[in-house]
Design a protein around this motif. Sequence first.
Motif, PDB file in Angstrom:
ATOM      1  N   VAL A  41       1.011 -13.930  17.179  1.00  0.00           N
ATOM      2  CA  VAL A  41       0.736 -12.954  16.004  1.00  0.00           C
ATOM      3  C   VAL A  41       0.499 -13.413  14.784  1.00  0.00           C
ATOM      4  CG1 VAL A  41       2.919 -11.054  14.857  1.00  0.00           C
ATOM      5  CG2 VAL A  41       2.540 -11.003  17.146  1.00  0.00           C
ATOM      6  N   VAL A  42       1.085 -14.314  14.514  1.00  0.00           N
ATOM      7  CA  VAL A  42       1.048 -15.014  13.099  1.00  0.00           C
ATOM      8  C   VAL A  42      -0.420 -15.512  12.694  1.00  0.00           C
ATOM      9  CG1 VAL A  42       1.121 -17.597  12.221  1.00  0.00           C
ATOM     10  CG2 VAL A  42       3.282 -16.602  12.873  1.00  0.00           C
ATOM     11  N   LEU A  43      -1.800 -16.269  14.799  1.00  0.00           N
ATOM     12  CA  LEU A  43      -2.512 -16.505  14.250  1.00  0.00           C
ATOM     13  C   LEU A  43      -3.668 -14.672  14.235  1.00  0.00           C
ATOM     14  CD1 LEU A  43      -3.159 -18.687  17.554  1.00  0.00           C
ATOM     15  CD2 LEU A  43      -3.357 -19.209  14.831  1.00  0.00           C
ATOM     16  N   LEU A  44      -3.079 -13.561  14.514  1.00  0.00           N
ATOM     17  CA  LEU A  44      -3.847 -12.753  14.002  1.00  0.00           C
ATOM     18  C   LEU A  44      -3.703 -11.840  12.553  1.00  0.00           C
ATOM     19  CD1 LEU A  44      -2.929 -10.708  17.453  1.00  0.00           C
ATOM     20  CD2 LEU A  44      -5.086 -11.211  16.905  1.00  0.00           C
ATOM     21  N   VAL A  45      -1.938 -12.435  12.223  1.00  0.00           N
ATOM     22  CA  VAL A  45      -2.408 -11.617  11.487  1.00  0.00           C
ATOM     23  C   VAL A  45      -3.196 -12.435  10.389  1.00  0.00           C
ATOM     24  CG1 VAL A  45      -0.537 -11.985   8.773  1.00  0.00           C
ATOM     25  CG2 VAL A  45       0.006 -11.042  10.912  1.00  0.00           C
ATOM     26  N   VAL A  46      -3.274 -13.763  10.039  1.00  0.00           N
ATOM     27  CA  VAL A  46      -4.161 -14.984   9.286  1.00  0.00           C
ATOM     28  C   VAL A  46      -5.752 -14.179   9.498  1.00  0.00           C
ATOM     29  CG1 VAL A  46      -5.090 -17.569   9.154  1.00  0.00           C
ATOM     30  CG2 VAL A  46      -2.545 -16.321   9.439  1.00  0.00           C
ATOM     31  N   ASP A  47      -6.087 -13.977  10.244  1.00  0.00           N
ATOM     32  CA  ASP A  47      -7.556 -13.537  10.508  1.00  0.00           C
ATOM     33  C   ASP A  47      -8.236 -12.360   9.898  1.00  0.00           C
ATOM     34  OD1 ASP A  47     -10.056 -13.862  12.506  1.00  0.00           O
ATOM     35  OD2 ASP A  47      -9.415 -12.202  13.205  1.00  0.00           O
ATOM     36  N   MET A  48      -6.162 -11.234  10.532  1.00  0.00           N
ATOM     37  CA  MET A  48      -7.113 -10.301   9.696  1.00  0.00           C
ATOM     38  C   MET A  48      -6.898 -10.432   8.314  1.00  0.00           C
ATOM     39  SD  MET A  48      -4.008  -7.295   9.437  1.00  0.00           S
ATOM     40  CE  MET A  48      -3.546  -8.050   8.899  1.00  0.00           C
ATOM     41  N   LEU A  49      -6.275 -11.245   7.461  1.00  0.00           N
ATOM     42  CA  LEU A  49      -6.479 -11.320   5.848  1.00  0.00           C
ATOM     43  C   LEU A  49      -7.656 -11.714   5.610  1.00  0.00           C
ATOM     44  CD1 LEU A  49      -2.862 -12.718   5.252  1.00  0.00           C
ATOM     45  CD2 LEU A  49      -3.693 -10.599   4.971  1.00  0.00           C
ATOM     46  N   ARG A  50      -8.020 -13.181   6.245  1.00  0.00           N
ATOM     47  CA  ARG A  50      -9.417 -13.775   5.893  1.00  0.00           C
ATOM     48  C   ARG A  50     -10.501 -12.618   6.849  1.00  0.00           C
ATOM     49  NH1 ARG A  50     -13.171 -16.613   9.578  1.00  0.00           N
ATOM     50  NH2 ARG A  50     -11.535 -15.363  11.455  1.00  0.00           N
ATOM     51  N   ARG A  51     -10.332 -11.210   7.267  1.00  0.00           N
ATOM     52  CA  ARG A  51     -11.272 -10.482   7.010  1.00  0.00           C
ATOM     53  C   ARG A  51     -11.297  -9.239   6.165  1.00  0.00           C
ATOM     54  NH1 ARG A  51     -14.003 -10.377  12.380  1.00  0.00           N
ATOM     55  NH2 ARG A  51     -13.348 -11.875  13.908  1.00  0.00           N
ATOM     56  N   ILE A  52     -10.855  -8.924   5.780  1.00  0.00           N
ATOM     57  CA  ILE A  52     -10.409  -8.612   4.821  1.00  0.00           C
ATOM     58  C   ILE A  52     -10.689  -9.120   3.198  1.00  0.00           C
ATOM     59  CG2 ILE A  52      -8.269  -7.202   3.198  1.00  0.00           C
ATOM     60  CD1 ILE A  52      -6.595  -6.514   6.151  1.00  0.00           C
ATOM     61  N   ARG A  53     -10.558  -9.896   3.137  1.00  0.00           N
ATOM     62  CA  ARG A  53     -10.781 -11.007   2.187  1.00  0.00           C
ATOM     63  C   ARG A  53     -12.385 -11.379   2.375  1.00  0.00           C
ATOM     64  NH1 ARG A  53      -7.511 -15.443   2.376  1.00  0.00           N
ATOM     65  NH2 ARG A  53      -5.701 -14.665   2.599  1.00  0.00           N
ATOM     66  N   ARG A  54     -12.706 -11.426   3.000  1.00  0.00           N
ATOM     67  CA  ARG A  54     -14.120 -11.281   3.359  1.00  0.00           C
ATOM     68  C   ARG A  54     -15.080  -9.831   3.006  1.00  0.00           C
ATOM     69  NH1 ARG A  54     -16.076 -13.786   8.457  1.00  0.00           N
ATOM     70  NH2 ARG A  54     -15.637 -15.078   8.820  1.00  0.00           N
ATOM     71  N   SER A  55     -14.719  -9.260   3.796  1.00  0.00           N
ATOM     72  CA  SER A  55     -15.228  -7.874   3.225  1.00  0.00           C
ATOM     73  C   SER A  55     -15.186  -7.432   1.769  1.00  0.00           C
ATOM     74  CB  SER A  55     -14.525  -6.050   3.858  1.00  0.00           C
ATOM     75  OG  SER A  55     -13.117  -6.316   3.590  1.00  0.00           O
ATOM     76  N   GLY A  56     -14.169  -7.617   1.028  1.00  0.00           N
ATOM     77  CA  GLY A  56     -13.630  -7.485  -0.282  1.00  0.00           C
ATOM     78  C   GLY A  56     -15.303  -8.342  -0.786  1.00  0.00           C
ATOM     79  N   TYR A  57     -15.364  -9.189  -0.792  1.00  0.00           N
ATOM     80  CA  TYR A  57     -16.201 -10.661  -2.034  1.00  0.00           C
ATOM     81  C   TYR A  57     -17.712 -10.029  -0.996  1.00  0.00           C
ATOM     82  CZ  TYR A  57     -13.039 -14.112  -1.834  1.00  0.00           C
ATOM     83  OH  TYR A  57     -11.557 -15.695  -2.337  1.00  0.00           O
ATOM     84  N   ARG A  58     -18.292  -9.103   0.277  1.00  0.00           N
ATOM     85  CA  ARG A  58     -19.282  -8.796   0.230  1.00  0.00           C
ATOM     86  C   ARG A  58     -19.244  -7.736  -0.650  1.00  0.00           C
ATOM     87  NH1 ARG A  58     -19.011  -8.677   6.767  1.00  0.00           N
ATOM     88  NH2 ARG A  58     -19.171 -10.995   6.934  1.00  0.00           N
ATOM     89  N   GLU A  59     -18.124  -7.056  -0.896  1.00  0.00           N
ATOM     90  CA  GLU A  59     -18.097  -5.212  -1.738  1.00  0.00           C
ATOM     91  C   GLU A  59     -18.689  -6.051  -3.103  1.00  0.00           C
ATOM     92  OE1 GLU A  59     -15.820  -2.047  -2.570  1.00  0.00           O
ATOM     93  OE2 GLU A  59     -15.368  -2.348  -0.047  1.00  0.00           O
ATOM     94  N   ASP A  60     -17.961  -7.092  -3.422  1.00  0.00           N
ATOM     95  CA  ASP A  60     -17.899  -7.607  -4.870  1.00  0.00           C
ATOM     96  C   ASP A  60     -19.938  -7.246  -5.115  1.00  0.00           C
ATOM     97  OD1 ASP A  60     -15.821  -6.863  -5.740  1.00  0.00           O
ATOM     98  OD2 ASP A  60     -14.810  -8.800  -5.211  1.00  0.00           O
ATOM     99  N   VAL A  61     -20.454  -8.645  -3.115  1.00  0.00           N
ATOM    100  CA  VAL A  61     -21.462  -8.946  -4.013  1.00  0.00           C
ATOM    101  C   VAL A  61     -22.332  -8.002  -4.150  1.00  0.00           C
ATOM    102  CG1 VAL A  61     -23.529 -10.518  -3.391  1.00  0.00           C
ATOM    103  CG2 VAL A  61     -21.147 -11.432  -2.991  1.00  0.00           C
ATOM    104  N   ARG A  62     -22.871  -6.935  -3.025  1.00  0.00           N
ATOM    105  CA  ARG A  62     -23.203  -5.908  -3.414  1.00  0.00           C
ATOM    106  C   ARG A  62     -23.155  -5.027  -4.553  1.00  0.00           C
ATOM    107  NH1 ARG A  62     -20.647  -4.188   2.510  1.00  0.00           N
ATOM    108  NH2 ARG A  62     -22.544  -5.722   3.728  1.00  0.00           N
TER     109      ARG A  62
END
Length: 94
Positions: A41-62
């Motif tokens: 569960v801890v590893l899944l939460v860390v992965d989910m947070l990383r993916r959410i941050r990455r999509s936010g960065y992509r949105e900012d770059v676009r």
Amino acid sequence: MYDLLMAAAATPSPTPQAPPAELVTPGPWGFGVIAVLTLAVVLLVVDMLRRIRRSGYREDVRAELDAEEQARASTRATDTDDEDIDPDADPARR
């Protein structure tokens, strides 16, 4: 007769007993399963947070790239619109 009837109808009271320890605690196997589930569960939460941050960065770059493209397009339009066009200075009309 009443006493005989009451003696026959009386139910014994249960004596309190402590349950065996292996029925109360999960034991080493239970601890291992809970530890593995917690780690997953801890590893899944860390992965989910990383993916959410990455999509936010992509949105900012676009958004930044879109803004730069609009700035370039407006600069091109103003460069051609701001030129001085004098019909008398045109060499083709001479």
